[in-house]
Design a protein around this motif. Structure first.
Motif, PDB file in Angstrom:
ATOM      1  N   ARG A 133      13.197  -8.081  39.431  1.00 55.97           N
ATOM      2  CA  ARG A 133      13.044  -7.735  38.024  1.00 55.97           C
ATOM      3  C   ARG A 133      12.993  -9.031  37.210  1.00 55.97           C
ATOM      4  O   ARG A 133      13.996  -9.730  37.083  1.00 55.97           O
ATOM      5  CB  ARG A 133      14.186  -6.839  37.554  1.00 55.97           C
ATOM      6  N   ILE A 134      11.807  -9.324  36.677  1.00 62.48           N
ATOM      7  CA  ILE A 134      11.584 -10.558  35.927  1.00 62.48           C
ATOM      8  C   ILE A 134      11.061 -10.181  34.548  1.00 62.48           C
ATOM      9  O   ILE A 134      10.023  -9.527  34.417  1.00 62.48           O
ATOM     10  CB  ILE A 134      10.586 -11.486  36.651  1.00 62.48           C
ATOM     11  N   VAL A 135      11.786 -10.585  33.517  1.00 60.71           N
ATOM     12  CA  VAL A 135      11.471 -10.231  32.133  1.00 60.71           C
ATOM     13  C   VAL A 135      11.357 -11.526  31.324  1.00 60.71           C
ATOM     14  O   VAL A 135      12.083 -12.488  31.574  1.00 60.71           O
ATOM     15  CB  VAL A 135      12.580  -9.330  31.539  1.00 60.71           C
ATOM     16  N   ALA A 136      10.419 -11.565  30.387  1.00 59.95           N
ATOM     17  CA  ALA A 136      10.278 -12.735  29.513  1.00 59.95           C
ATOM     18  C   ALA A 136      10.213 -12.260  28.071  1.00 59.95           C
ATOM     19  O   ALA A 136       9.687 -11.180  27.777  1.00 59.95           O
ATOM     20  CB  ALA A 136       9.013 -13.519  29.858  1.00 59.95           C
ATOM     21  N   THR A 137      10.739 -13.074  27.164  1.00 60.61           N
ATOM     22  CA  THR A 137      10.606 -12.802  25.737  1.00 60.61           C
ATOM     23  C   THR A 137       9.820 -13.917  25.082  1.00 60.61           C
ATOM     24  O   THR A 137      10.133 -15.098  25.273  1.00 60.61           O
ATOM     25  CB  THR A 137      11.981 -12.670  25.047  1.00 60.61           C
ATOM     26  N   GLU A 138       8.779 -13.537  24.330  1.00 57.33           N
ATOM     27  CA  GLU A 138       7.970 -14.498  23.569  1.00 57.33           C
ATOM     28  C   GLU A 138       8.386 -14.398  22.105  1.00 57.33           C
ATOM     29  O   GLU A 138       8.306 -13.334  21.492  1.00 57.33           O
ATOM     30  CB  GLU A 138       6.474 -14.188  23.718  1.00 57.33           C
ATOM     31  N   TYR A 139       8.842 -15.531  21.546  1.00 56.82           N
ATOM     32  CA  TYR A 139       9.362 -15.558  20.188  1.00 56.82           C
ATOM     33  C   TYR A 139       8.384 -16.148  19.181  1.00 56.82           C
ATOM     34  O   TYR A 139       8.420 -15.805  18.009  1.00 56.82           O
ATOM     35  CB  TYR A 139      10.642 -16.399  20.126  1.00 56.82           C
ATOM     36  N   HIS A 140       7.550 -17.101  19.620  1.00 61.34           N
ATOM     37  CA  HIS A 140       6.775 -17.905  18.682  1.00 61.34           C
ATOM     38  C   HIS A 140       5.280 -17.808  18.957  1.00 61.34           C
ATOM     39  O   HIS A 140       4.852 -17.818  20.119  1.00 61.34           O
ATOM     40  CB  HIS A 140       7.181 -19.380  18.769  1.00 61.34           C
TER      41      HIS A 140
END
Length: 353
Positions: free
Chosen positions: A104-111
């Motif tokens: 389970r690999i999750v990423a968050t993009e903020y910018h």
């Protein structure tokens, strides 16, 4: 219950650090953090609160040595989820997690800047993940154009804990005493990274047209020296205070009387923090307030250079009419509460396989 390893590559003072702090505080899943940058005051505070924070400084977007160390950490810690935050962390953390056998690999993009930087290697790494979280619809649209399919995209907006920004007259007095600002001086405030896109130069010029007021800028960044020079050129250097990076914005917001956010390329979380602290707010952009009427929060008129100085003068007059009184705490609704953000992210962990 799944164990989560968060990998972050934030510069000190980046709002992503605060978002991660709130996420971990409210997540039901146990978490540890790896920082690929020197830890700032927010990560130091997380460590003091009991969160395990590993330091693994990496200065390159693709760093094989860092990837190997991340892989070992993810494998030895028997983490079920690896969640990356920001560009460099996503580049390295996804590859390391895949090599460690994390499913389970999750990423968050903020910018938006991070999305613009994405190249072939980053897009290949994105395919190793199961979910990419965008903190706004604008970032989600940009990711779709970059080739991220809808089934791997989720929009979970930035959030805050309104109670953390409750006005405290004691904090106000202490902050003003430290900054050498008189108790009755009108303070106009700005909060965020001191970068050109935040348009704090516009705010400095506008404050020059508000007699008797001072400006308090909270944050740091590449534009600080240019902003200091501009304040000197405008003849108001003695009326502009640079507070630098702070662990938490509450004290500085308590010291302010009016909040201004002139940047157009922003989600607008600082505006929500300001209204939670009981401040009137003028803003050029704030996605959570689109179509929402909040007392004392007003959007600046686009393409009208007088909109900001005129609005600041009006708010300073209103402040005098209130005899310096504070507005009530307000919000844009529960959609932007930290508990809801953590619940949505936690649910993504559990259903991602």
């Amino acid at each position: 219950m799944a164990r989560v390893l968060h990998v972050i590559s934030a510069r000190a003072g980046d709002g992503a650090e605060h978002q991660l702090r709130l996420l971990i505080r409210h997540l039901p899943q146990p978490s540890e953090v790896v920082t690929l940058s020197p830890p700032g005051p927010v990560l130091a505070a997380m460590r003091a609160d009991g969160t395990v924070v590993h330091q693994l400084v990496s200065t390159h977007d693709v760093d094989l040595a860092a990837i190997r160390r991340l892989r070992r950490l993810a494998h030895r810690g028997r983490f079920d989820v690896v969640h990356t935050h920001l560009f460099r962390a996503s580049m390295q953390g996804r590859i390391a997690a895949w090599l460690a056998g994390v499913t389970r690999i999750v990423a968050t993009e903020y910018h938006l800047d991070d999305v613009r930087r994405a190249g072939a290697i980053h897009r290949a790494g994105e395919r190793l993940g199961q979910v990419t979280i965008a903190v706004s619809a604008v970032i989600a649209d940009r990711l779709r154009r970059r080739g991220v399919p809808d089934e791997r995209l989720a929009v979970v907006p930035k959030s805050l804990d309104p109670a953390e920004f409750r006005f405290d007259p004691g904090l106000r007095a202490a902050a003003r005493a430290r900054l050498r600002i008189a108790p009755d001086t009108p303070v106009i405030g700005g909060l965020g990274r001191l970068e050109p896109r935040q348009r704090f130069d516009v705010l400095i010029r506008a404050v020059g047209e508000v007699p008797g007021a001072v400006l308090l800028l909270v944050g740091d960044g590449s534009a600080r020296h240019a902003l200091e020079r501009l304040a000197a050129i405008e003849g108001i250097a003695d009326r502009v205070h640079f507070a630098g990076t702070v662990q938490h914005a509450r004290e500085m917001l308590c010291a302010m009387d009016v909040f201004a956010s002139p940047g157009r390329e922003t989600f607008g979380l600082a505006v929500l923090e300001a209204i939670a602290a009981g401040l009137p707010a003028l803003y050029a952009a704030c996605a959570p307030l689109e179509g929402v009427v909040v007392d004392g929060a007003r959007r600046l008129t686009a393409h009208d250079p007088e909109s900001l100085p005129r609005g600041l003068r009006a708010e300073v007059l209103c402040l005098a009419e209130r005899s310096g009184g504070r507005l009530a705490a307000r919000s844009a609704g529960s959609r932007y509460d930290a508990e809801r953000m953590a619940a949505e992210v936690g649910a993504l962990y559990e259903r991602t396989e």
